[in-house]
Design an enzyme around this catalytic site. Sequence first.
Site, PDB file in Angstrom:
ATOM      1  N   GLU A  35       0.865  -1.175   0.000  1.00  0.00           N
ATOM      2  CA  GLU A  35       0.000   0.000   0.000  1.00  0.00           C
ATOM      3  C   GLU A  35       0.904   1.229   0.000  1.00  0.00           C
ATOM      4  O   GLU A  35       1.787   1.342   0.857  1.00  0.00           O
ATOM      5  CB  GLU A  35      -0.910   0.029   1.226  1.00  0.00           C
ATOM      6  CG  GLU A  35      -1.850   1.226   1.219  1.00  0.00           C
ATOM      7  CD  GLU A  35      -2.723   1.321   2.463  1.00  0.00           C
ATOM      8  OE1 GLU A  35      -3.467   2.313   2.577  1.00  0.00           O
ATOM      9  OE2 GLU A  35      -2.640   0.419   3.324  1.00  0.00           O
ATOM     10  N   ARG A 262       5.616 -12.521   9.910  1.00  0.00           N
ATOM     11  CA  ARG A 262       6.286 -11.261   9.608  1.00  0.00           C
ATOM     12  C   ARG A 262       7.708 -11.283  10.147  1.00  0.00           C
ATOM     13  O   ARG A 262       8.051 -12.070  11.035  1.00  0.00           O
ATOM     14  CB  ARG A 262       5.544 -10.092  10.257  1.00  0.00           C
ATOM     15  CG  ARG A 262       4.160  -9.854   9.716  1.00  0.00           C
ATOM     16  CD  ARG A 262       3.472  -8.734  10.463  1.00  0.00           C
ATOM     17  NE  ARG A 262       4.169  -7.460  10.288  1.00  0.00           N
ATOM     18  CZ  ARG A 262       3.708  -6.301  10.745  1.00  0.00           C
ATOM     19  NH1 ARG A 262       2.588  -6.259  11.432  1.00  0.00           N
ATOM     20  NH2 ARG A 262       4.379  -5.188  10.538  1.00  0.00           N
ATOM     21  N   LYS A 272       4.111   1.545  10.042  1.00  0.00           N
ATOM     22  CA  LYS A 272       4.266   2.731   9.191  1.00  0.00           C
ATOM     23  C   LYS A 272       3.735   3.974   9.897  1.00  0.00           C
ATOM     24  O   LYS A 272       4.289   5.062   9.756  1.00  0.00           O
ATOM     25  CB  LYS A 272       3.523   2.534   7.868  1.00  0.00           C
ATOM     26  CG  LYS A 272       4.196   1.609   6.880  1.00  0.00           C
ATOM     27  CD  LYS A 272       3.403   1.624   5.580  1.00  0.00           C
ATOM     28  CE  LYS A 272       3.905   0.600   4.595  1.00  0.00           C
ATOM     29  NZ  LYS A 272       3.064   0.548   3.387  1.00  0.00           N
TER      30      LYS A 272
END
Length: 668
Positions: A35, A262, A272
Amino acid sequence: MSEEKKSLNFIEQIIEEDLSNGMSRNNLRFRFPPEPNGYLHIGHTKAIGISFGLGEKYNAPVNLRFDDTNPAKEEQEYVDAIKQDVAWLGYKWDKELFSSDYFQQLYDWAILFIKEGKAYVDSQSSEAMAEQKGTPTQPGVDGPYRNRSVAENLELFERMKNGEFDEGSHILRAKIDMQHPNMLMRDPIMYRILKKDHHRTGNDWCIYPMYDWTHGESDYIEQISHSLCSLEFKPHRELYDWFLDQVVDPDLIRPKQREFARLNLSYTIMSKRKLLQLVNDGIVNGWDDPRMPTISGLRRRGYTPSALRKFVETAGVAKRDNVIDVSLLEFCIREDLNKTAPRVMAVLNPLKLVITNYPDDGVEWLEAENNQEDESAGFRKVPFSRELYIEKEDFKEEAGNKFFRLKLGGEVRLKNAYIIKAESVVKDANGNITEVQCTYSKDTSKKVKGTLHWVSINHAIKAEVREYDRLFMDEAPDSHQDKDFMDFINPNSLKTIEAFIEPSLKDAKIGERFQFQRLGYFNVDDDATPEKLVFNKTVGLRDSWAKQSQAKQNQNKPNQNKQNNKPQPKRKAIDVIQQLGKKYTNLPEVKQQKVKAEIKELAKNVTYEELEPLFNTAAKKVGTRIAVAISLGVLIENGQAKNDAINSFIAKALEDKNELLVTEAEAI
């Protein structure tokens, strides 16, 4: 099963199983779907490596698709940065795509959902919707607008699209099951009103599809065979499949979502949103600040693509979340630069040294090796003169026998030059040493223990050096419920120094990497100009944090080394372990298990200092290396902190062809 198949990670095993069940290799297609709402960080490097790595392994195309469905947070700047990062890592994508490419198709499908009674417009407040959705242990209840007619839903959805309603007044929801045990299946949102310009479609749309609705359908449109994502999306898989069930053509490829753990890194944050806060609050100087865990920050700090790829490969592909020690990342760049970085001399904390028996105006250009690890690197010339700079900490007036640097009356070798002897010092009014007066000898064959780096004062170039420490002082800064991650900011994460460097660096270019001998690895920063060189410290030559951690552990365990009262075995435990290891690989499996148990028991009486020298055991002595790995596992269980040497041993063991050694390495 062959050794190659046993070494496959679980994702590769899934793909191999699909191929064996009839899937054509020609139908394999992967994607990396970021994204564009921030810069990529070290965690994304794993996702990039998995998808593009599979593309390389199976010679299959990999799309770079931007999931750009939220214009409130997405910008073209982030798109450009992501493309730069992926390309810099060395990966090539097949198609550059955007979820916004599919806005019309997604809208058309949404209309179809409404007509088939599978979606409806909900006009409740967000608070009311949250209440009627229930909890993980309490089923939801149907909302008051769930049974609107198809005609009313179509009209409202059309008016939403035309911009007739305010943000938050209506949403489009899938009509699934408000009592479903998976809360994500309780009539999830498909569209919301957002009256903001999109970085690609401008103001063409004021309704935007939600991620869960967009993601699987985009995979299907692109005919992605395996949709790989991190573990937090595992609960979403059921919804992913439900949405696909409504639109798939049985003759086309149906994407398969699978999840991996992850990559989490100690002393680092990966959110983020939190990284953006660091930027907006001025804690760092932008997304590419060398203290940031972003790929652009690591690149600016001097990290290489090969080091990051090696790090991800060593960390591996797992099904469960874990935290990787940042020292492994530092080991990977240290190992990479050791092979490639030219050696040069620089002094960061200068102390003047005068060679009294050297001619006042004398200058010699001495030959210096560029990189002893690379025979093709050649040599360079460095100037030697009467007045030099050495590091201030490399001299003491008085020092014990274990101080192998320069002291009054003592001798050391100057790197690439002569042997010198400290004769006297000059001090200022406060008693601080300002100058060391020495004599030199041309007899360089003499044996002395210390070797110092230096620069000629008259020839040295001034440069700015930025020394970086970890941005956070806590191993997991965002894991504390009672504290904000900002509370753990390291106030000393950046130290700016005026340094003196040898003249061969005069024309160093931005991005070039060097080893400042005895100090660490440095690269030329983006701020550098021909008039002013600026260097970033990439990493030190040794893992100083591991030493600090070990020292703290020793303080907390004062009785750890009090073993003098125990009866000592006739042979040292470490010697017995070595002996057992020699024959380990030749033993039957049952016997191996008994010997392994014996090694574990012996390892309780082994110190780290005894074990570390065996880390460099020759590769062909696999049995000994297995015994070392087993013993190391015991030490770590008993509180031994992982350090650079340990991480190096583990990394090399993981690359070995012997399955027993790989298994023991994976266990630690």
